[in-house]
Design a protein around this motif. Structure first.
Motif, PDB file in Angstrom:
ATOM      1  N   TYR A  42      32.443  41.853  37.448  1.00  0.00           N
ATOM      2  CA  TYR A  42      31.998  40.747  36.600  1.00  0.00           C
ATOM      3  C   TYR A  42      33.132  39.768  36.288  1.00  0.00           C
ATOM      4  O   TYR A  42      32.965  38.551  36.423  1.00  0.00           O
ATOM      5  CB  TYR A  42      31.402  41.302  35.305  1.00  0.00           C
ATOM      6  CG  TYR A  42      30.860  40.234  34.396  1.00  0.00           C
ATOM      7  CD1 TYR A  42      29.523  39.871  34.456  1.00  0.00           C
ATOM      8  CD2 TYR A  42      31.692  39.580  33.493  1.00  0.00           C
ATOM      9  CE1 TYR A  42      29.021  38.877  33.626  1.00  0.00           C
ATOM     10  CE2 TYR A  42      31.197  38.585  32.670  1.00  0.00           C
ATOM     11  CZ  TYR A  42      29.863  38.235  32.738  1.00  0.00           C
ATOM     12  OH  TYR A  42      29.379  37.243  31.931  1.00  0.00           O
ATOM     13  N   ASP A  43      34.273  40.278  35.862  1.00  0.00           N
ATOM     14  CA  ASP A  43      35.362  39.399  35.429  1.00  0.00           C
ATOM     15  C   ASP A  43      35.861  38.499  36.550  1.00  0.00           C
ATOM     16  O   ASP A  43      36.088  37.301  36.337  1.00  0.00           O
ATOM     17  CB  ASP A  43      36.520  40.214  34.852  1.00  0.00           C
ATOM     18  CG  ASP A  43      36.160  40.887  33.526  1.00  0.00           C
ATOM     19  OD1 ASP A  43      35.245  40.373  32.824  1.00  0.00           O
ATOM     20  OD2 ASP A  43      36.773  41.912  33.201  1.00  0.00           O
ATOM     21  N   LEU A  44      36.046  39.045  37.743  1.00  0.00           N
ATOM     22  CA  LEU A  44      36.511  38.247  38.872  1.00  0.00           C
ATOM     23  C   LEU A  44      35.487  37.164  39.227  1.00  0.00           C
ATOM     24  O   LEU A  44      35.839  36.004  39.457  1.00  0.00           O
ATOM     25  CB  LEU A  44      36.778  39.141  40.089  1.00  0.00           C
ATOM     26  CG  LEU A  44      37.164  38.419  41.383  1.00  0.00           C
ATOM     27  CD1 LEU A  44      38.417  37.576  41.197  1.00  0.00           C
ATOM     28  CD2 LEU A  44      37.343  39.430  42.509  1.00  0.00           C
ATOM     29  N   ILE A  45      34.222  37.533  39.251  1.00  0.00           N
ATOM     30  CA  ILE A  45      33.185  36.564  39.617  1.00  0.00           C
ATOM     31  C   ILE A  45      33.042  35.501  38.533  1.00  0.00           C
ATOM     32  O   ILE A  45      32.907  34.303  38.849  1.00  0.00           O
ATOM     33  CB  ILE A  45      31.859  37.288  39.913  1.00  0.00           C
ATOM     34  CG1 ILE A  45      32.037  38.144  41.182  1.00  0.00           C
ATOM     35  CG2 ILE A  45      30.723  36.282  40.086  1.00  0.00           C
ATOM     36  CD1 ILE A  45      30.897  39.082  41.479  1.00  0.00           C
ATOM     37  N   ALA A  46      33.134  35.887  37.269  1.00  0.00           N
ATOM     38  CA  ALA A  46      33.073  34.905  36.183  1.00  0.00           C
ATOM     39  C   ALA A  46      34.214  33.902  36.313  1.00  0.00           C
ATOM     40  O   ALA A  46      34.017  32.689  36.144  1.00  0.00           O
ATOM     41  CB  ALA A  46      33.124  35.612  34.834  1.00  0.00           C
ATOM     42  N   GLN A  47      35.399  34.387  36.624  1.00  0.00           N
ATOM     43  CA  GLN A  47      36.550  33.506  36.818  1.00  0.00           C
ATOM     44  C   GLN A  47      36.279  32.509  37.948  1.00  0.00           C
ATOM     45  O   GLN A  47      36.538  31.313  37.813  1.00  0.00           O
ATOM     46  CB  GLN A  47      37.797  34.341  37.132  1.00  0.00           C
ATOM     47  CG  GLN A  47      39.030  33.533  37.422  1.00  0.00           C
ATOM     48  CD  GLN A  47      40.202  34.416  37.854  1.00  0.00           C
ATOM     49  OE1 GLN A  47      40.070  35.621  38.039  1.00  0.00           O
ATOM     50  NE2 GLN A  47      41.349  33.794  38.027  1.00  0.00           N
ATOM     51  N   ARG A  48      35.734  32.990  39.066  1.00  0.00           N
ATOM     52  CA  ARG A  48      35.419  32.112  40.199  1.00  0.00           C
ATOM     53  C   ARG A  48      34.370  31.069  39.812  1.00  0.00           C
ATOM     54  O   ARG A  48      34.470  29.908  40.194  1.00  0.00           O
ATOM     55  CB  ARG A  48      34.909  32.935  41.383  1.00  0.00           C
ATOM     56  CG  ARG A  48      35.973  33.756  42.058  1.00  0.00           C
ATOM     57  CD  ARG A  48      35.375  34.519  43.227  1.00  0.00           C
ATOM     58  NE  ARG A  48      36.371  35.289  43.918  1.00  0.00           N
ATOM     59  CZ  ARG A  48      36.139  35.961  45.049  1.00  0.00           C
ATOM     60  NH1 ARG A  48      34.927  35.950  45.580  1.00  0.00           N
ATOM     61  NH2 ARG A  48      37.093  36.639  45.632  1.00  0.00           N
TER      62      ARG A  48
END
Length: 183
Positions: free
Chosen positions: A118-124
């Protein structure tokens, strides 16, 4: 281990691929890279949404299954109509029933699942500009996501932490193994 450039995969009837995952995982980028490497036609499933669905997503409203069924049918038909050497479509295909709906329309299809946290995709998602899918809908995407299970043997799982070209190479190797298991 022998390297595969993908050309041997094209010696068969039309190859039908879906690059799947939640919004922001890199589906369009990966589909474009696979398309280029394998010489396949590429379609972004976002382009097959009805205008009403796009308007909902622009407004931060999550789509419901009733919004998705006609879209999934268009995705499946798009794949079914692929001519040699084939087609790759970027499509979320979040639920198993959605993947089954696509399989019903398209026949023999392989899913490439881009798996990330979730965190990586939210950042992207916060870094991209101009996309109608609002970052606030990521929670809805993860709630809807039913990760493919082991009995979905037509799914290749790739971690999104790898560089795109490495993911493409892994996908081609996995496709080759599935299509030519004796080689």
């Amino acid at each position: 281990m022998r390297q595969h450039d993908g050309t041997e995969l094209l010696n068969m009837s039309a190859l039908r691929l879906i690059v799947m995952g939640v919004s922001g995982c890199g589906k369009s980028t990966m589909a474009a890279a696979l398309s280029e490497r394998l010489g396949l036609d590429m379609v972004d499933g976002d382009d097959l949404h009805l205008p009403e669905s796009v308007a909902k997503m622009r407004s931060g409203i999550a789509l419901q299954d009733a919004d998705r069924w006609p879209w999934l049918d268009r995705i499946g038909q798009c794949l079914a109509q692929a001519h040699e050497p084939g087609r790759v479509v970027a499509c979320s295909a979040l639920k198993r029933v959605y993947r089954e709906r696509i399989r019903e329309q398209a026949g023999d299809v392989c899913f490439v699942f881009l798996d990330g946290d979730y965190d990586l995709i939210a950042q992207r998602m916060h870094q991209r500009v101009g996309h109608y899918m609002q970052p606030g809908l990521l929670d809805s995407q993860f709630r809807t996501l039913e990760k493919p299970q082991a009995d979905e043997t037509d799914v290749i799982r790739l971690p999104i932490t790898e560089p795109v070209q490495d993911m493409v190479a892994q996908a081609i190797l996995a496709l080759h193994s599935r299509l030519h298991p004796a080689l």
